[in-house]
Design a protein around this motif. Sequence first.
Motif, PDB file in Angstrom:
ATOM      1  N   LEU A  72       0.833  -1.214   0.000  1.00 50.75           N
ATOM      2  CA  LEU A  72       0.000   0.000   0.000  1.00 50.75           C
ATOM      3  C   LEU A  72       0.864   1.261   0.000  1.00 50.75           C
ATOM      4  N   ARG A  73       1.990   1.197   0.698  1.00 49.12           N
ATOM      5  CA  ARG A  73       2.906   2.341   0.720  1.00 49.12           C
ATOM      6  C   ARG A  73       3.372   2.685  -0.691  1.00 49.12           C
ATOM      7  N   ARG A  74       3.696   1.646  -1.463  1.00 53.60           N
ATOM      8  CA  ARG A  74       4.166   1.873  -2.835  1.00 53.60           C
ATOM      9  C   ARG A  74       3.059   2.469  -3.701  1.00 53.60           C
ATOM     10  N   ILE A  75       1.832   1.982  -3.508  1.00 52.33           N
ATOM     11  CA  ILE A  75       0.696   2.501  -4.282  1.00 52.33           C
ATOM     12  C   ILE A  75       0.460   3.977  -3.936  1.00 52.33           C
ATOM     13  N   GLU A  76       0.467   4.274  -2.652  1.00 51.95           N
ATOM     14  CA  GLU A  76       0.197   5.651  -2.217  1.00 51.95           C
ATOM     15  C   GLU A  76       1.370   6.571  -2.540  1.00 51.95           C
ATOM     16  N   ALA A  77       2.599   6.061  -2.396  1.00 49.97           N
ATOM     17  CA  ALA A  77       3.772   6.886  -2.677  1.00 49.97           C
ATOM     18  C   ALA A  77       3.818   7.287  -4.150  1.00 49.97           C
ATOM     19  N   LYS A  78       3.281   6.413  -5.006  1.00 46.69           N
ATOM     20  CA  LYS A  78       3.236   6.729  -6.429  1.00 46.69           C
ATOM     21  C   LYS A  78       2.238   7.858  -6.704  1.00 46.69           C
ATOM     22  N   GLY A  79       1.283   8.036  -5.773  1.00 38.55           N
ATOM     23  CA  GLY A  79       0.305   9.108  -5.920  1.00 38.55           C
ATOM     24  C   GLY A  79      -1.094   8.637  -6.265  1.00 38.55           C
ATOM     25  N   TYR A  80      -1.297   7.330  -6.247  1.00 36.70           N
ATOM     26  CA  TYR A  80      -2.631   6.817  -6.542  1.00 36.70           C
ATOM     27  C   TYR A  80      -3.517   6.919  -5.306  1.00 36.70           C
ATOM     28  N   GLY A  81      -4.792   7.125  -5.539  1.00 34.28           N
ATOM     29  CA  GLY A  81      -5.762   7.206  -4.447  1.00 34.28           C
ATOM     30  C   GLY A  81      -6.397   5.846  -4.198  1.00 34.28           C
ATOM     31  N   GLY A  89      -8.752 -18.634  -2.856  1.00 37.24           N
ATOM     32  CA  GLY A  89      -9.872 -18.741  -1.918  1.00 37.24           C
ATOM     33  C   GLY A  89      -9.492 -19.395  -0.600  1.00 37.24           C
ATOM     34  N   SER A  90      -8.206 -19.693  -0.442  1.00 32.32           N
ATOM     35  CA  SER A  90      -7.782 -20.482   0.724  1.00 32.32           C
ATOM     36  C   SER A  90      -7.583 -19.656   1.986  1.00 32.32           C
ATOM     37  N   ALA A  91      -7.493 -18.344   1.860  1.00 28.89           N
ATOM     38  CA  ALA A  91      -7.215 -17.465   3.009  1.00 28.89           C
ATOM     39  C   ALA A  91      -7.604 -16.040   2.610  1.00 28.89           C
ATOM     40  N   PRO A  92      -7.709 -15.149   3.579  1.00 28.57           N
ATOM     41  CA  PRO A  92      -8.141 -13.781   3.252  1.00 28.57           C
ATOM     42  C   PRO A  92      -7.204 -13.066   2.280  1.00 28.57           C
ATOM     43  N   LEU A  93      -7.793 -12.237   1.448  1.00 33.18           N
ATOM     44  CA  LEU A  93      -7.051 -11.340   0.568  1.00 33.18           C
ATOM     45  C   LEU A  93      -7.569  -9.931   0.790  1.00 33.18           C
ATOM     46  N   VAL A  94      -6.888  -8.964   0.203  1.00 36.03           N
ATOM     47  CA  VAL A  94      -7.346  -7.576   0.300  1.00 36.03           C
ATOM     48  C   VAL A  94      -7.666  -7.085  -1.102  1.00 36.03           C
ATOM     49  N   ALA A  95      -8.916  -6.691  -1.306  1.00 37.03           N
ATOM     50  CA  ALA A  95      -9.339  -6.135  -2.597  1.00 37.03           C
ATOM     51  C   ALA A  95      -9.333  -4.614  -2.495  1.00 37.03           C
ATOM     52  N   ILE A  96      -8.829  -3.986  -3.545  1.00 35.80           N
ATOM     53  CA  ILE A  96      -8.649  -2.526  -3.547  1.00 35.80           C
ATOM     54  C   ILE A  96      -9.093  -1.946  -4.885  1.00 35.80           C
ATOM     55  N   VAL A  97      -9.789  -0.837  -4.844  1.00 36.83           N
ATOM     56  CA  VAL A  97      -9.969  -0.036  -6.052  1.00 36.83           C
ATOM     57  C   VAL A  97      -9.060   1.176  -5.905  1.00 36.83           C
ATOM     58  N   ALA A  98      -8.125   1.322  -6.832  1.00 38.79           N
ATOM     59  CA  ALA A  98      -7.217   2.463  -6.811  1.00 38.79           C
ATOM     60  C   ALA A  98      -7.524   3.363  -7.999  1.00 38.79           C
ATOM     61  N   GLU A  99      -7.209   4.623  -7.832  1.00 37.83           N
ATOM     62  CA  GLU A  99      -7.569   5.632  -8.836  1.00 37.83           C
ATOM     63  C   GLU A  99      -6.372   6.525  -9.127  1.00 37.83           C
ATOM     64  N   GLY A 100      -6.245   6.915 -10.375  1.00 32.92           N
ATOM     65  CA  GLY A 100      -5.189   7.858 -10.720  1.00 32.92           C
ATOM     66  C   GLY A 100      -4.979   7.918 -12.222  1.00 32.92           C
ATOM     67  N   GLU A 101      -4.105   8.826 -12.602  1.00 33.00           N
ATOM     68  CA  GLU A 101      -3.747   8.984 -14.009  1.00 33.00           C
ATOM     69  C   GLU A 101      -3.085   7.697 -14.514  1.00 33.00           C
ATOM     70  N   LYS A 102      -3.644   7.085 -15.520  1.00 31.11           N
ATOM     71  CA  LYS A 102      -3.092   5.854 -16.112  1.00 31.11           C
ATOM     72  C   LYS A 102      -2.768   4.780 -15.064  1.00 31.11           C
ATOM     73  N   VAL A 103      -3.627   4.665 -14.047  1.00 27.72           N
ATOM     74  CA  VAL A 103      -3.325   3.741 -12.940  1.00 27.72           C
ATOM     75  C   VAL A 103      -3.336   2.273 -13.377  1.00 27.72           C
ATOM     76  N   ILE A 104      -4.066   1.933 -14.423  1.00 28.85           N
ATOM     77  CA  ILE A 104      -4.124   0.526 -14.844  1.00 28.85           C
ATOM     78  C   ILE A 104      -2.732   0.074 -15.289  1.00 28.85           C
ATOM     79  N   GLU A 105      -2.157   0.812 -16.217  1.00 25.27           N
ATOM     80  CA  GLU A 105      -0.806   0.482 -16.682  1.00 25.27           C
ATOM     81  C   GLU A 105       0.219   0.757 -15.577  1.00 25.27           C
ATOM     82  N   GLY A 106       0.011   1.828 -14.838  1.00 26.59           N
ATOM     83  CA  GLY A 106       0.966   2.217 -13.798  1.00 26.59           C
ATOM     84  C   GLY A 106       1.082   1.184 -12.696  1.00 26.59           C
ATOM     85  N   PHE A 107      -0.049   0.616 -12.268  1.00 26.41           N
ATOM     86  CA  PHE A 107       0.064  -0.396 -11.218  1.00 26.41           C
ATOM     87  C   PHE A 107       0.707  -1.660 -11.759  1.00 26.41           C
TER      88      PHE A 107
END
Length: 141
Positions: free
Chosen positions: A24-33, A68-86
Motif C-alpha cells: 500500500l505504501r508503494r501505491i500511495e507513494a506513487k500518488g494513486y488514491g 480462496g484459501s485465506a483472506p485477501l485484500v481487494a482494492i480499487v485504486a484511482e489515478g492517471e493511467k493507474v491501470i498500466e501504472g500499477f
Amino acid sequence: MSTERTLILLKPDAVQRSLRGEILRRIEAKGYGIVALAQRTATAEELSSHYAEHEGKPFYQPLVDYMGSAPLVAIVAEGEKVIEGFRSLAGATNPTSAAPGTIRGDLGREWDLPVIQNLVHGSDSPESAAREIAIWFPEVG
Ligand code: DAT
Ligand code: MG
C-alpha cells in the motif's frame, strides 16, 4: 487528464507475509488514491468470475483454490493511467523475471513459493478493470 480506476488484489501470500503496508505504501507513494479497500476470504463465485479468462489453463484450478484459501485484500485504486501504472509497479508475473524495484521483483520469492503466490493482481485493461471492480465492489461501480 485520463484518471481511471483499477482493481488490485493483495493475494493471500501478501496478507500472510504481512506485506499489506509495504505494498500500500508503494501505491500511495506513487500518488494513486484508494477508493475502496476490503479484506475478506473470496468466494468461489467471485474467483471463477474474476479469473474466467484463464479457465482451461493448467494453472487455473490451483490458482482459484489458492486465492480462496485465506483472506485477501481487494482494492480499487484511482489515478492517471493507474491501470498500466500499477502493472508497472507490480512487475512481471514471474517473480524471478520481475525487475528489481517492482513489488514482485523486490518481494516475490520463487525459490520457495510457487508463481501463483506472486503477491498482487492488477487489472490489465480498462475493460478488465470495469469488469473486476463490478465483481469485488458492486457498490463502487
Ligand atoms: P498477471 O497476474 O501478471 O496478470 P496472468 O493474468 O497471466 O498474470 O495470470 C494470473 C495469475 O495466474 C498470475 O498472477 C499467477 C498465475 N499464473 C500465471 N501463469 C502461471 C504459470 N505458468 N504457472 C503458475 N501460475 C501461473
Ligand atoms: Mg492477469
